[in-house]
Design an enzyme around this catalytic site. Structure first.
Site, mmCIF file in Angstrom:
data_model
loop_
_atom_site.group_PDB
_atom_site.id
_atom_site.type_symbol
_atom_site.label_atom_id
_atom_site.label_comp_id
_atom_site.label_asym_id
_atom_site.label_seq_id
_atom_site.Cartn_x
_atom_site.Cartn_y
_atom_site.Cartn_z
ATOM 1 N N GLY A 13 -0.814 0.975 -6.008
ATOM 2 C CA GLY A 13 -0.688 0.841 -4.556
ATOM 3 C C GLY A 13 -1.653 1.738 -3.807
ATOM 4 N N GLY A 16 -2.321 2.391 0.093
ATOM 5 C CA GLY A 16 -1.251 2.854 0.974
ATOM 6 C C GLY A 16 -1.501 4.234 1.552
ATOM 7 N N ALA A 19 -0.798 7.097 -1.102
ATOM 8 C CA ALA A 19 -1.680 6.866 -2.250
ATOM 9 C C ALA A 19 -3.143 7.120 -1.913
ATOM 10 C CB ALA A 19 -1.496 5.447 -2.764
ATOM 11 N N LYS A 45 -8.739 -3.585 3.519
ATOM 12 C CA LYS A 45 -7.729 -2.742 2.877
ATOM 13 C C LYS A 45 -8.323 -1.672 1.956
ATOM 14 C CE LYS A 45 -3.798 -4.837 4.183
ATOM 15 N NZ LYS A 45 -3.071 -5.716 3.269
ATOM 16 N N ASN A 65 -0.156 -6.909 -9.494
ATOM 17 C CA ASN A 65 0.977 -7.408 -8.710
ATOM 18 C C ASN A 65 2.263 -6.789 -9.243
ATOM 19 O OD1 ASN A 65 3.097 -8.902 -7.595
ATOM 20 N ND2 ASN A 65 1.927 -10.806 -7.574
ATOM 21 N N LEU A 66 2.997 -6.108 -8.374
ATOM 22 C CA LEU A 66 4.226 -5.434 -8.786
ATOM 23 C C LEU A 66 5.214 -6.368 -9.478
ATOM 24 C CD1 LEU A 66 5.050 -3.136 -5.717
ATOM 25 C CD2 LEU A 66 4.470 -2.380 -8.025
ATOM 26 N N LYS A 168 14.895 2.320 -2.787
ATOM 27 C CA LYS A 168 14.385 3.541 -3.415
ATOM 28 C C LYS A 168 15.411 4.142 -4.377
ATOM 29 C CE LYS A 168 10.838 4.924 -2.693
ATOM 30 N NZ LYS A 168 9.517 4.535 -3.256
ATOM 31 N N VAL A 256 13.730 19.717 9.116
ATOM 32 C CA VAL A 256 14.608 18.635 9.551
ATOM 33 C C VAL A 256 14.818 18.780 11.052
ATOM 34 C CG1 VAL A 256 16.901 17.601 9.372
ATOM 35 C CG2 VAL A 256 15.795 18.525 7.321
#
Length: 444
Positions: A13, A16, A19, A45, A65-66, A168, A256
């Site tokens: 990826g 991204g 990445a 891209k 391709n995932l 996730k 946070v």
């Protein structure tokens, strides 16, 4: 694992947000990087990757391709390490299973299956998320410290329809089971909301959260999140690979804060910026909590202050004209309940570009050339959109009760001397919507 010169690693990826920074830092450290992308021929891209220092000599792009079993077999062969970052991150989904859960879960297992066939791989670094940590039903209040021993509860995620969190959570859980069964050394990085400078040309979800605040939003979300700089996240991935003693999970949160604090910090940084002044609802603010930094510090991470991360994000968006791009999305959002009582001329961008070239090439061209395919009121625009997309929710009334602003005509005679054949408005509208869908500015 600390000697990087000549070592070959894989980043999935690679185009991204996180990445791209991992690739950049790996190249800077002398690694040879085999990077997977969905379409290596899509210049928009990948151009930012090809322009990185060292890319010409040590970056190799591969199509993968995932959801395709075996798609990563070839690329991981000969790699010493694999950084698996590829996983979708957006909230507005129609089919959570197909859009989020399957790519995250099946994609992760497909990559790990390929790694299991490659004996050269010494360690896998998986990009997980604080989303896979913090949602276990325990209260999160200022005295609570979230750490790596927390695991999000899939049942709670399903009940609350937190589909990204669920994706996730399931992906990381499946990954730990797989690597244990197959004796693979894996370390995970679990960042919170990632902000900071963008290398890629496409607006990502976490940067969009900041952009929404500074680009005309009237309210801020009543939400509290952890925040972390993308460069710190990328560095943590590389440290997790290079530091031989690294193991397990690593939460990455610099601070946070509630969105109200984020707005206050933005105001301090940009006093003249128009920012939302109130919450989206009248409920008490969602309380803050703490996230342990102890495990992250074992990687030698020095956290970038939130103030710096926010400023880097805004400056990066300005540099990339992200404010302008997103303004169109915000305009559409604001107009969702009503349409403007306005009348404009409309023209396809390809016709405009062609007219420029014709104006140069046609020797007899001179003077001014108005370019308008059709003049319509926004009510007509909405009607055309309804004809094109019957199931789409569109505004049904004008923004005011005044008579519609009347139409008018614009001569096409001068434009025709350039040989322009105008694209019909219906075609231009459909092309616009399809392009916005492709770029994930809208989800239809």
């Amino acid at each position: 694992m600390s000697s990087s010169a000549g070592k070959v690693v894989c980043v999935t990826g690679a185009s991204g947000y996180i990445a791209s920074w991992i690739v950049k830092l790996l190249l800077n450290r002398g690694y040879t990087v085999k990077a997977t992308v969905r379409d290596p021929s899509d210049a928009r891209k990948i151009d930012h990757l090809l322009k990185l220092d060292g890319a010409k000599e040590r970056l190799h792009l591969f199509k993968a391709n995932l959801l395709e079993e075996g798609s990563f077999d070839t690329v991981v062969q000969g790699c010493h390490g694999v950084f698996h970052t590829a996983s979708p991150f957006y909230h507005d989904v129609k089919d959570p299973q197909a859009e989020l859960i399957e790519p995250a879960l099946k994609g992760t297992l497909n990559v790990l299956n390929s790694i299991a066939k490659s004996p050269n791989v010494k360690r896998v670094v998986l990009t997980s998320s604080i989303a896979a940590v913090a949602y276990n039903g325990n209260p999160r209040t200022p005295d609570v410290v979230v750490d790596e021993t927390w695991f999000s509860n899939p049942d709670i995620c399903r009940e609350s329809k937190m589909w990204y969190v669920l994706s996730k959570t399931l992906a990381e859980d499946a990954a730990w089971k797989f690597v244990k069964e197959n004796n693979i050394d894996m370390v995970t990085i679990n960042p919170a909301m990632v902000i900071g400078p963008l290398l890629q040309p496409v607006l990502n979800t976490s940067a969009a959260a900041v952009l929404n605040l500074i680009n005309g939003a009237e309210t801020f979300p009543n939400s509290t999140f952890g925040w972390i700089n993308v460069k710190d996240v990328a560095n943590a991935h590389i440290q997790a690979y290079e530091v031989s003693s690294a193991s397990g999970r690593h939460c990455l949160v610099e601070r946070v804060v509630h969105f109200s604090e984020l707005v206050k910090t933005l105001h301090d940084l940009y006093p003249t910026l128009k920012l939302p002044e109130k919450s989206e609802d009248d409920k008490p603010y969602v309380p803050g909590y703490q996230v342990s930094k102890e495990k992250a510090k074992t990687l030698g991470i020095e956290f970038t202050p939130l103030e710096v991360s926010l400023k880097e994000t805004v400056e990066s968006l300005k540099e990339k004209n992200g404010l302008v791009f997103y303004a169109h999305a915000m305009f559409l959002k604001k107009c969702a309940e009503t349409f403007p009582n306005s009348t404009f001329g409309w023209i396809n961008v390809k016709d405009v570009a062609n007219a420029h070239i014709q104006a140069y090439e046609v020797s007899s061209a001179s003077g001014r050339h108005c370019l308008v395919e059709r003049v319509v009121h926004f009510s007509e625009l909405v009607k055309t959109l309804h004809d094109l997309y019957p199931t789409l929710k569109l505004p049904e009334k004008s923004e005011d009760d005044k008579p519609y602003v009347p139409g008018y005509q614009v001569s096409k005679e001068k434009a025709k001397t350039l040989g322009i054949e105008f694209t019909p408005l219906e075609v231009s509208l459909k092309e616009t919507v399809e392009s916005l869908k492709e770029k994930k500015f809208v989800n239809i």
